[in-house]
Scaffold this active site. Structure first.
Site, short mmCIF file in Angstrom:
data_model
loop_
_atom_site.label_atom_id
_atom_site.label_comp_id
_atom_site.label_asym_id
_atom_site.label_seq_id
_atom_site.Cartn_x
_atom_site.Cartn_y
_atom_site.Cartn_z
CB SER A 171 -0.95 0.01 1.20
OG SER A 171 -0.23 -0.11 2.40
CB SER A 172 3.99 2.28 1.70
OG SER A 172 4.87 1.23 1.42
CG ASP B 168 7.29 -3.81 -2.79
OD1 ASP B 168 7.40 -4.96 -3.27
OD2 ASP B 168 7.53 -3.54 -1.60
C1 GLA Z 1 9.45 -6.09 0.49
C2 GLA Z 1 10.33 -5.07 -0.23
C3 GLA Z 1 10.64 -5.51 -1.65
C4 GLA Z 1 11.18 -6.93 -1.68
C5 GLA Z 1 10.29 -7.86 -0.84
C6 GLA Z 1 10.87 -9.24 -0.71
O1 GLA Z 1 8.20 -6.14 -0.11
O2 GLA Z 1 9.71 -3.82 -0.25
O3 GLA Z 1 11.55 -4.62 -2.24
O4 GLA Z 1 12.50 -6.98 -1.26
O5 GLA Z 1 10.06 -7.37 0.46
O6 GLA Z 1 10.92 -9.87 -1.94
#
Ligand code: GLA
Length: 384
Positions: free
Chosen positions: A124-125, A169
């Site tokens: 969500s962020s 993400d």
């Molecule tokens: C979190 C981080 C991502 C990634 C995942 C693990 O979501 O924000 O960048 O490293 O963990 O895959």
């Protein structure tokens, strides 16, 4: 009233002007966990859970931001952008990155809210940061490329939220395409899309509803352990710059030079990268059974070698093992809570939800939440 209409209504009531509207999705990751910051491969997709945002200029130097979900308003000046506590950091962080990159901003008003469960590992962020980036770019006619906005979101997270996250993400949320998963090379950002055709099967998320406090410190610790491994391998293989460059043979040769735990972490990452490639091939051949096995393989690695799972996640994954209608399951995202991702037969979904919810309640006294997710378009400007 739909969420987008709600944002619009609240915005006009509060600020008295007509907002530009943005929709920004959360993400899933099929496979490739903790590989992004090791310059490896990931296989994420944007999903049909969103943050909606409204923006308008306000002809002052002050920015006013209202969170519909928290029912809180915060203001800040563009001359004084320093990290605070809570959700405002994701807004201020992006504004700071845009200014730092030389873009001109003026005061603006913003209202946002959405249906991405918070703390569930659905990013969500990242969705919020991307929404702010695209919204401000459009509002102030900055014409920023999406790939640059992705970087600004990541840097905002580093500088304002204190999480040293990878690029996955933000990339998935910004660049997602409907019904397509993204195979992303986190070193070059080269990516391609391919259709996620699951036929009689579907993806279902099970939200543990726990977020262990360990998550942030352990995440940064894993990054250090991986870097330590790279440094050791580099002594023998100077061409190596990240775990992406390390083959299983190289790791074996350097094994004696590193602590067993560091070896274990590195081995996990190397095999997880392999699994991403194998999974994309399996998907291309419609071999969902193979995908299911790979999901279980990924979970085993995350739980036993990388040690970022927790009893709740392990329980939910283990629960599926003897169910013939579940092809595979694994924890998803950073770990220590959040969701599991399950690949299961559509026709059995109801039965599955009922039984796993009951078992989880009995074991942990927690009410499981489940989400049937569809793969959706990335961050975009929308109309009412
Ligand atoms: C979190 C981080 C991502 C990634 C995942 C693990 O979501 O924000 O960048 O490293 O963990 O895959």
């Amino acid at each position: 009233m739909s969420l987008i209409n709600q944002i619009h209504t609240v915005f006009t009531k509060k600020f008295g002007s007509q907002p530009l509207l943005v929709r920004s999705p959360g993400r899933i990751n099929l496979i490739g966990e903790h590989t992004d910051y090791n310059e490896g491969f990931v296989l994420p997709a944007a999903i049909d859970k969103y943050i909606y945002l409204g923006f308008a200029k306000n002809a002052t130097g002050t920015c006013r931001v209202y969170s519909l979900d928290f029912e809180e308003e915060e203001t800040f000046s563009l001359n004084e952008l320093k990290p605070r506590r809570g959700w405002i950091n994701f807004v201020m962080g992006v504004a700071a990155q845009l200014l730092q990159a030389g873009h001109k901003l003026e005061g603006f008003d913003c209202v946002f809210g959405g249906d991405i469960p918070i703390g569930a590992g659905l990013s969500s962020s990242a969705a919020l940061e991307n929404g702010v980036g695209l919204g401000l770019s459009e509002l102030f006619e900055l014409h920023i490329e999406k790939s640059d906005l992705v970087r600004y979101s990541q840097q905002a997270e580093h500088a304002f939220a204190g999480v040293n996250c990878g690029i996955m993400d933000m990339f998935a949320s910004m660049m997602g395409k409907k019904d397509q998963v993204i195979r992303l090379d986190c070193r070059s950002l080269e990516h391609f899309y391919f259709p996620l055709e699951l036929g009689d099967f579907q993806l279902l998320l099970c939200n543990t509803k726990v977020a262990h406090t360990l998550a942030e410190s352990a995440y940064n610790k894993r990054r250090e352990e991986c870097q330590e491994g790279v440094n050791r391998v580099k002594q023998q293989f100077p061409e190596v710059n990240s775990l992406r460059d390390v083959t299983p043979q190289m790791l074996e040769k350097a094994k004696g030079e590193m602590a067993p735990l560091v070896y274990q972490r590195c081995a996990y990452v190397i095999w997880e990268n392999e699994r991403v490639i194998t999974t994309s091939n399996a998907l291309a051949h419609d071999d969902l059974e193979a995908v299911g096995h790979l999901l279980y393989g990924s979970h085993k690695g995350l739980s036993e070698a990388y040690e970022v799972s927790c009893p709740e996640l392990d329980f939910l994954v283990d629960y599926t093992r003897n169910l013939s209608y579940v092809l595979g399951a694994r924890m998803m995202g950073g770990g220590f809570g959040g969701c599991t991702l399950n690949l299961l037969k559509k026709s059995a979904t109801k039965e599955f939800i009922a039984s796993i919810t009951g078992a989880y309640l009995e074991k942990f006294g927690l009410q499981l939440e489940t989400y049937e997710v569809n793969v959706a378009e990335g961050t975009e400007i929308v109309e009412l």
